[in-house]
Design an enzyme around this catalytic site. Structure first.
Site, short mmCIF file in Angstrom:
data_model
loop_
_atom_site.label_atom_id
_atom_site.label_comp_id
_atom_site.label_asym_id
_atom_site.label_seq_id
_atom_site.Cartn_x
_atom_site.Cartn_y
_atom_site.Cartn_z
N CYS A 60 0.83 -1.22 0.00
CA CYS A 60 0.00 0.00 0.00
C CYS A 60 0.86 1.27 0.00
O CYS A 60 0.52 2.26 -0.65
CB CYS A 60 -0.98 0.00 1.17
SG CYS A 60 -0.23 -0.11 2.81
N HIS A 199 -1.69 0.35 7.63
CA HIS A 199 -2.22 0.70 6.30
C HIS A 199 -1.93 2.17 6.01
O HIS A 199 -1.67 2.97 6.90
CB HIS A 199 -3.74 0.45 6.26
CG HIS A 199 -4.32 0.44 4.87
ND1 HIS A 199 -3.67 -0.10 3.78
CD2 HIS A 199 -5.50 0.95 4.38
CE1 HIS A 199 -4.43 0.03 2.70
NE2 HIS A 199 -5.53 0.68 3.04
N ASP A 219 -8.10 4.58 -1.65
CA ASP A 219 -7.54 3.47 -0.89
C ASP A 219 -6.98 2.45 -1.88
O ASP A 219 -7.73 1.91 -2.70
CB ASP A 219 -8.63 2.82 -0.03
CG ASP A 219 -8.09 1.77 0.93
OD1 ASP A 219 -7.08 1.13 0.63
OD2 ASP A 219 -8.71 1.58 1.99
#
Length: 275
Positions: A60, A199, A219
Site C-alpha cells: 500500500c 495501512h 484506498d
C-alpha cells in the site's frame, strides 16, 4: 535536479492494468450528489493505483507513493522541471520504487530507517511508511514534510485536529480550477499520504456540509466500482470523523510543489507534532 527519466521509467503497459485503474480525481465529479455540501479536491490528474493479488497486504505504501507521483508529474512545476512522458502511466513500478529507496539510503537519507529494514527492500515484501516515501521523494529532488498526529484530540477517541489540518491544507493558498463549478472545486494542491498502523491511503480532498466534514480517500486496497451509466459515487470515498477511531496515531506526508536542490533536503527525517 533529477531528470524524469531517472525515476519514472515504467509505462502503464509494463505496470499492468490490474493495479493502474486510470481512475482520476477529476472523475469524482460525475458521481457527486452535493446538495448543500461543497467539495474541494486536489490536482484533478491524480490517479488511483490499486494493489494486486500478489502485493496486497504489503504494497500500500508504494501504491500511495505512485498516486502522489502521478500528481507531481501533472503539475506545472513537474512539467517544467522534469518534462512530460506522453500517454497515461509513466509512473514508476513498485520494483523501481524499491530500487529508488535503496539508492536514497545509499545517499545517506534516514540512516536509522535503512538499518531497521536491513538496507534492502528490492524484491522483498517489506512494508514501507511515510519515512520511506520521504526518502524516495528526496532521491527524486522533491522535498516532503511529515506531520504526526500522535494521539486522539477528542474524548471519544477521534482525531478532529487531523481533520482540521487537512481542511486547512486544501482550502489555504489553493488555486481553484473553475471547471468543477462552485460546489465542486479542483485545486493545484497535491494529495496527502495518510499513514496509520497497518495501512496507508491517499487523501484527495474534503467535503464540507452542514452535517460535518468528510475527507475523501483513494484506498489502494479498494477498487472503484463504476460504469458508463453508473459513475463512482462520492460517498464511496468518504471518511467521517468517527472513522478515525480505528487508530490512535496518524501521520501525514505532504510535498512542496517544486524541485529542491539536494542540499536543501534534510537527510535526517523530523516531523511536526500536532497537537
Amino acid at each position: 535536479m533529477k531528470a524524469i527519466g531517472d525515476f519514472i521509467r515504467q509505462r502503464a503497459a509494463n505496470i499492468g492494468i490490474a493495479n493502474h485503474t486510470q481512475f482520476r480525481v477529476e472523475q469524482l465529479a460525475a458521481g457527486a450528489a452535493l446538495g448543500n455540501a461543497s467539495v474541494i479536491l486536489c490536482n484533478k490528474h491524480t490517479q488511483l493505483f490499486n494493489t494486486t493479488f500478489s502485493d496486497r497486504g504489503w504494497a500500500c505504501g508504494y501504491r500511495n507513493c505512485q498516486m502522489l507521483l502521478s500528481s507531481l508529474m501533472a503539475s506545472e512545476v513537474g512539467v517544467s522541471a522534469f518534462g512530460r512522458i506522453p500517454g497515461d502511466g509513466g509512473v514508476a513500478s513498485v520494483s523501481d520504487l524499491q530500487q529508488m529507496l535503496e539508492l536514497a539510503w545509499q545517499e545517506g537519507y534516514d540512516v536509522d530507517g535503512a538499518a531497521q529494514l536491513g538496507h534492502r527492500v528490492k524484491g522483498t515484501r517489506k512494508w514501507i511508511g511515510a519515512t520511506e516515501v520521504y526518502c524516495i521523494l528526496a532521491h527524486l529532488g522533491v522535498r516532503a514534510h511529515i506531520v504526526d498526529f500522535h494521539c486522539p484530540t477528542a474524548t471519544d477517541g477521534t482525531h478532529p485536529a487531523l481533520f482540521e489540518w487537512i481542511v486547512e491544507y486544501f482550502t489555504s493558498g489553493a488555486t481553484a480550477d473553475s471547471a468543477g463549478g462552485q460546489k465542486l472545486r479542483f485545486t493545484n494542491k497535491h494529495p496527502l499520504y495518510l499513514q496509520h498502523q497497518g495501512h496507508s491511503r491517499t487523501v484527495v480532498g474534503v467535503e464540507l456540509s452542514d452535517v460535518g466534514t468528510s475527507i475523501l480517500l483513494f484506498d489502494p486496497d479498494v477498487a472503484v466500482a463504476r460504469s458508463e451509466n453508473h459513475p463512482a459515487e462520492l460517498r464511496s470515498f468518504r471518511l467521517m470523523l468517527n472513522g478515525t477511531r480505528r487508530a490512535d496515531q496518524y501521520q501525514i506526508l505532504y510535498v512542496d510543489d517544486c524541485v529542491a536542490d539536494e542540499a536543501d533536503i534534510s537527510k535526517f527525517i523530523s516531523s511536526t507534532r500536532v497537537p
